[in-house]
Motif scaffolding. Sequence first.
Motif, PDB file in Angstrom:
ATOM      1  N   VAL A 179       0.912  -1.215  -0.034  1.00  0.00           N
ATOM      2  CA  VAL A 179       0.192   0.035   0.111  1.00  0.00           C
ATOM      3  C   VAL A 179       0.901   1.245  -0.121  1.00  0.00           C
ATOM      4  O   VAL A 179       0.652   2.049  -0.902  1.00  0.00           O
ATOM      5  CB  VAL A 179      -1.173   0.127   1.136  1.00  0.00           C
ATOM      6  N   LEU A 180       2.023   1.310   0.814  1.00  0.00           N
ATOM      7  CA  LEU A 180       2.751   2.401   1.014  1.00  0.00           C
ATOM      8  C   LEU A 180       3.680   2.590  -0.212  1.00  0.00           C
ATOM      9  O   LEU A 180       3.592   3.727  -0.830  1.00  0.00           O
ATOM     10  CB  LEU A 180       3.757   2.441   2.312  1.00  0.00           C
ATOM     11  N   GLY A 181       3.866   1.529  -1.027  1.00  0.00           N
ATOM     12  CA  GLY A 181       4.786   1.614  -1.962  1.00  0.00           C
ATOM     13  C   GLY A 181       4.165   1.877  -3.287  1.00  0.00           C
ATOM     14  O   GLY A 181       4.449   2.402  -4.235  1.00  0.00           O
ATOM     15  N   ALA A 182       2.661   1.752  -3.602  1.00  0.00           N
ATOM     16  CA  ALA A 182       1.805   2.023  -4.495  1.00  0.00           C
ATOM     17  C   ALA A 182       1.225   3.239  -4.445  1.00  0.00           C
ATOM     18  O   ALA A 182       1.082   3.955  -5.533  1.00  0.00           O
ATOM     19  CB  ALA A 182       0.804   0.847  -4.508  1.00  0.00           C
ATOM     20  N   ILE A 183       1.188   3.970  -3.296  1.00  0.00           N
ATOM     21  CA  ILE A 183       0.496   5.299  -3.068  1.00  0.00           C
ATOM     22  C   ILE A 183       1.140   6.335  -4.049  1.00  0.00           C
ATOM     23  O   ILE A 183       0.378   7.025  -4.544  1.00  0.00           O
ATOM     24  CB  ILE A 183       0.443   5.833  -1.655  1.00  0.00           C
ATOM     25  N   PRO A 184       2.592   6.483  -3.947  1.00  0.00           N
ATOM     26  CA  PRO A 184       2.815   7.717  -4.732  1.00  0.00           C
ATOM     27  C   PRO A 184       2.621   7.727  -6.139  1.00  0.00           C
ATOM     28  O   PRO A 184       1.921   8.591  -7.070  1.00  0.00           O
ATOM     29  CB  PRO A 184       4.512   7.508  -4.654  1.00  0.00           C
ATOM     30  N   THR A 185       2.898   6.210  -6.824  1.00  0.00           N
ATOM     31  CA  THR A 185       2.505   6.014  -8.353  1.00  0.00           C
ATOM     32  C   THR A 185       0.991   6.437  -8.504  1.00  0.00           C
ATOM     33  O   THR A 185       0.670   6.844  -9.569  1.00  0.00           O
ATOM     34  CB  THR A 185       2.815   4.849  -8.607  1.00  0.00           C
ATOM     35  N   LEU A 186       0.234   5.810  -7.861  1.00  0.00           N
ATOM     36  CA  LEU A 186      -1.348   5.921  -7.956  1.00  0.00           C
ATOM     37  C   LEU A 186      -1.670   7.394  -7.936  1.00  0.00           C
ATOM     38  O   LEU A 186      -2.610   7.884  -8.588  1.00  0.00           O
ATOM     39  CB  LEU A 186      -1.957   5.250  -6.912  1.00  0.00           C
ATOM     40  N   VAL A 187      -1.408   8.033  -7.022  1.00  0.00           N
ATOM     41  CA  VAL A 187      -1.620   9.605  -6.693  1.00  0.00           C
ATOM     42  C   VAL A 187      -1.042  10.384  -8.265  1.00  0.00           C
ATOM     43  O   VAL A 187      -1.771  10.901  -8.606  1.00  0.00           O
ATOM     44  CB  VAL A 187      -0.937  10.194  -5.590  1.00  0.00           C
ATOM     45  N   ILE A 188       0.117  10.089  -8.387  1.00  0.00           N
ATOM     46  CA  ILE A 188       0.505  10.738  -9.535  1.00  0.00           C
ATOM     47  C   ILE A 188       0.080  10.644 -10.904  1.00  0.00           C
ATOM     48  O   ILE A 188      -0.503  11.240 -11.564  1.00  0.00           O
ATOM     49  CB  ILE A 188       2.050  10.424  -9.646  1.00  0.00           C
ATOM     50  N   PRO A 204      -5.812   0.034 -12.094  1.00  0.00           N
ATOM     51  CA  PRO A 204      -4.565  -1.137 -12.271  1.00  0.00           C
ATOM     52  C   PRO A 204      -3.410  -0.543 -12.957  1.00  0.00           C
ATOM     53  O   PRO A 204      -2.331  -1.150 -12.761  1.00  0.00           O
ATOM     54  CB  PRO A 204      -5.439  -2.084 -13.062  1.00  0.00           C
ATOM     55  N   TYR A 205      -3.574   0.362 -14.007  1.00  0.00           N
ATOM     56  CA  TYR A 205      -2.436   0.680 -14.687  1.00  0.00           C
ATOM     57  C   TYR A 205      -1.662   1.820 -13.924  1.00  0.00           C
ATOM     58  O   TYR A 205      -0.547   2.041 -14.297  1.00  0.00           O
ATOM     59  CB  TYR A 205      -3.308   1.919 -15.768  1.00  0.00           C
ATOM     60  N   ALA A 206      -2.357   2.248 -12.796  1.00  0.00           N
ATOM     61  CA  ALA A 206      -1.448   3.201 -11.719  1.00  0.00           C
ATOM     62  C   ALA A 206      -0.896   2.659 -10.607  1.00  0.00           C
ATOM     63  O   ALA A 206      -0.303   3.223  -9.960  1.00  0.00           O
ATOM     64  CB  ALA A 206      -2.494   4.265 -11.112  1.00  0.00           C
ATOM     65  N   ILE A 207      -1.009   1.202 -10.658  1.00  0.00           N
ATOM     66  CA  ILE A 207      -0.089   0.515  -9.563  1.00  0.00           C
ATOM     67  C   ILE A 207       1.086  -0.319 -10.027  1.00  0.00           C
ATOM     68  O   ILE A 207       1.089  -0.859 -11.093  1.00  0.00           O
ATOM     69  CB  ILE A 207      -1.073  -0.450  -8.772  1.00  0.00           C
ATOM     70  N   PRO A 208       2.093  -0.171  -9.602  1.00  0.00           N
ATOM     71  CA  PRO A 208       3.425  -0.679  -9.767  1.00  0.00           C
ATOM     72  C   PRO A 208       3.260  -2.178  -9.969  1.00  0.00           C
ATOM     73  O   PRO A 208       2.587  -2.783  -9.517  1.00  0.00           O
ATOM     74  CB  PRO A 208       4.465  -0.685  -8.579  1.00  0.00           C
ATOM     75  N   ALA A 209       3.805  -2.720 -11.239  1.00  0.00           N
ATOM     76  CA  ALA A 209       3.475  -3.843 -11.791  1.00  0.00           C
ATOM     77  C   ALA A 209       3.891  -5.181 -10.620  1.00  0.00           C
ATOM     78  O   ALA A 209       2.911  -5.837 -10.679  1.00  0.00           O
ATOM     79  CB  ALA A 209       4.303  -4.170 -13.138  1.00  0.00           C
ATOM     80  N   LEU A 210       4.956  -4.870 -10.272  1.00  0.00           N
ATOM     81  CA  LEU A 210       5.444  -5.998  -9.251  1.00  0.00           C
ATOM     82  C   LEU A 210       4.548  -6.124  -8.002  1.00  0.00           C
ATOM     83  O   LEU A 210       4.085  -7.145  -7.641  1.00  0.00           O
ATOM     84  CB  LEU A 210       6.718  -5.351  -8.728  1.00  0.00           C
ATOM     85  N   ILE A 211       3.983  -4.912  -7.632  1.00  0.00           N
ATOM     86  CA  ILE A 211       2.992  -4.918  -6.285  1.00  0.00           C
ATOM     87  C   ILE A 211       1.793  -5.539  -6.894  1.00  0.00           C
ATOM     88  O   ILE A 211       1.279  -6.673  -6.184  1.00  0.00           O
ATOM     89  CB  ILE A 211       2.737  -3.507  -5.849  1.00  0.00           C
ATOM     90  N   SER A 212       1.291  -5.205  -8.097  1.00  0.00           N
ATOM     91  CA  SER A 212      -0.010  -5.866  -8.646  1.00  0.00           C
ATOM     92  C   SER A 212       0.062  -7.488  -8.729  1.00  0.00           C
ATOM     93  O   SER A 212      -0.523  -8.135  -8.268  1.00  0.00           O
ATOM     94  CB  SER A 212      -0.381  -5.150 -10.168  1.00  0.00           C
TER      95      SER A 212
END
Lengths: 307, 548
Positions: A279-288, B353-361
């Motif tokens: 969750v913490l790792g995905a937040i920056p990318t998601l927001v951007i 889904p496009y906005a989440i780092p692939a590895l995490i997904s």
Amino acid sequence: MFNTMAMQKEKPKRTDDGNYRQSQQFWTGIRIIILTLLSIFALFPVVWVVSASFNPSQSMQSQSLIPAGIDSPEELLTNYNTLLTTKPFTRWVTNSVITSTITSVTTVMITALSAYSFSRFRFSGRRSLMLFILLVQVFPNLLAMVAVYLMLLQLGEYLPFLGLNTLGGLIMVYVGGAMGINIWLMKGFFDSVPRDIDESALVDGATHWQTYWMLIFPLVRPILIVVGILSFVGTFNEFVLARVLLLGNEDAKTLMVGLWGFIGDNFAKDWGIFAAGAVLGAIPTLVIYLLLQDQIVGGLTQGSVKG
Amino acid sequence: MSAATTDAPRGAPSGALSSGTIGVLLRYGGLFIVDAFALLLIYMLAADGVWELAVFIAIVTIIVNIINLREDLKPLRWISPALALMALFVIYPIIYTVYVAFTNYGDGNFYPKGSLVNQLLEMQFVPDDGVEYDYTAYRNEAGEYALWLTDADGKHFFITVGNAMTPATLPENGELPESYEGYTLLPNSERFRALQDLENIAFGEGENLIGIRSGNAVASKDRYAHDAAADTLTDLQSGVVYTGDDSIGFFVDKTGYEAALAADTAADIQPFLLANERFSRGAGYRILVGLNNFERFFTSPALNGPLLRIFLWTVTFALLSVITTFSVGLLIALLLQANTPGKRFFRTLLIVPYAIPALISVSVWKGMLNDNFGVVSNFLESILNTQIPFFSDPVWAKVGILLINLWLGYPYFMLVCSGALAAIPSDMYEAAKVDGANTWQQFQSLTLPMLLVAVGPLLIASFTYNFNNFVLIEAYNEGGPPIFGTPTPAGHTDILISYAFRLAFGTGRGADYGLASAITIVIFAMVVVVTLFQFRFTGSWEETSKNV
């Protein structure tokens, strides 16, 4: 002939207006149902991992969508606490931020220079050089992994800060690998700035450097920032090269490589901690991405129209 | 490399002269720093015989200098930092990949012959009649180690690196001194950590060396003697004479090797050498092996057993991924196209889904599909009354991968198709309506063809992307479940790139960079074919060339 057919066609529609509207509403309903189902498909993993991150029991087995058996609000943060206190999470984030920042800033600065030259100067070999840069980019970065690995291995013996298992080496590989495509992208942006602007400055006696730095650069800066942010995100999320090139150094791990470490034999057991990290790792990318949605869509569709 | 960020004065106006002079100074200064740095690096690389990198860096440096010193190449100055970086980190690896593909580079044959011999000559061994000492480690501020030695008779000595052993006297209190000749006694807490360093250090000088072996300090001797004329290495410990054989890249015990080879004439040389223990094999070194790697890749039954299967799965996977993601993406784009209420809201949700780092997904999906506890597999189990083995069964593992890739990939085509649909002129629909085409006919004969013209190149790009979609395969199950009975590690969901990766960095069998590079080149050839097809199919190359 077509006209008469059209008129015939139009007539029944007008008479069944009520029916037509009803069927329109029916189809809109179907549309919304399908879109809702697809949205559930899209969002369920996200909801599930967020729920897991707040679930105080760390194992996958005992997870329920709404965390059960919570006595105090602090319990919701159990996984986050464990992550931040027992794992080198902040270290990973720091490494990732350092790597991505240096990579994106360097990439934008260097490629903007090249793009300016390709856009504004006319010199022999310019066309071939641009096409060559594009062609080289066809070779997938990933395929040269073995060679890049061996090269850093050799370089590291002489320049320890650029060797294998160092952030310096990784950054150089990222920066070098991103040149081609970004030069093309940025040249497009520079081309969109009217030439009159810099030509009048040059006539007034400014050097090319002054024209670039004081006139053109401020004009394209908003776009450069977007490119920089996207480059930052791309680097932040990169995993394959980072994993191979940082394999032997725990301290240099980036966030993605660190998170990868959770996925092993104990994955089901450490699920909650992984979820918190994810969750913490995905937040920056998601927001951007959600903020820059329109720019990204614009860039993609432009690509699709241009080919 | 910052040299090129400055520009020469344009000369004309005198007002710009001072800033122009600074520019020139900056440029020459920057160039000087780059050159000094490059020269040092080239010198060090060449001294160690790493010629390929030394020569390449030299060429790049010369080109950068020419560009920045010649007035007529001014436009290229701006490009030179980018070119230099690209040359080093994109072009050199490509060239080097080709080179490595023609060598036997790998764990067993890591160094060129020259540096291998140099390394072997530095090796020490402890003769059976060697003198043993008890030792205590010291260290100075520079991090260099020294030893306090006590022999069986209770005599004390002190020894550092590069200096002969000197007699030492124990202080009156009978305890080792805290510091001695600038060296400080290593605290207990650090002794264990230092052991690893200590074992690699030869103390003393010349012939009389002391090394740490199994807890004692012992007098050691050179392990190998090299006879350059006869190209033999003599192992002084065992007495075996190894002869260099440049055709196979190994030092071998000649008689033993020839006997073993005669017994097994059909043997595949490289694995045979690495695996065979019937003869005494010495160290291996790097040599050019010609087309051997490619030959092994294509002909050896041991290797190409899983190859055909992996190739077929790679193509199937890439094709199915493109079809599924494109279909769903197009469907959503069509649904969003009409004036559906909440259009933007749905788009924002569906883009997630496009906005989440692939590895995490992929990892999250991996958890959700987990055979025993995953929420999706539990749900399916409760409906179907049987557990779906998403990771242990070859077919279900592939289904899982395609499902995840659909989730990862449809937003891209959703966005792209939305853009392309919007670009279709609306009067064409009017015309079609006028012609009496119903919705399906409109889609079939107008929307789809128009869309494919715009999206076609991206479909092919998506195919090549998935052809090399390493992250997904690796993160899902590292290529597993494994294919049993193959001589090289390979899994049912492995695609070519992950297979090459496993060969290069695979555990257990040791790295084989030569073979991995050969496979890389084969994959690259396939990518080139697809790309050429793409250019031909879409004419985008001509168009791109025109637009430069």
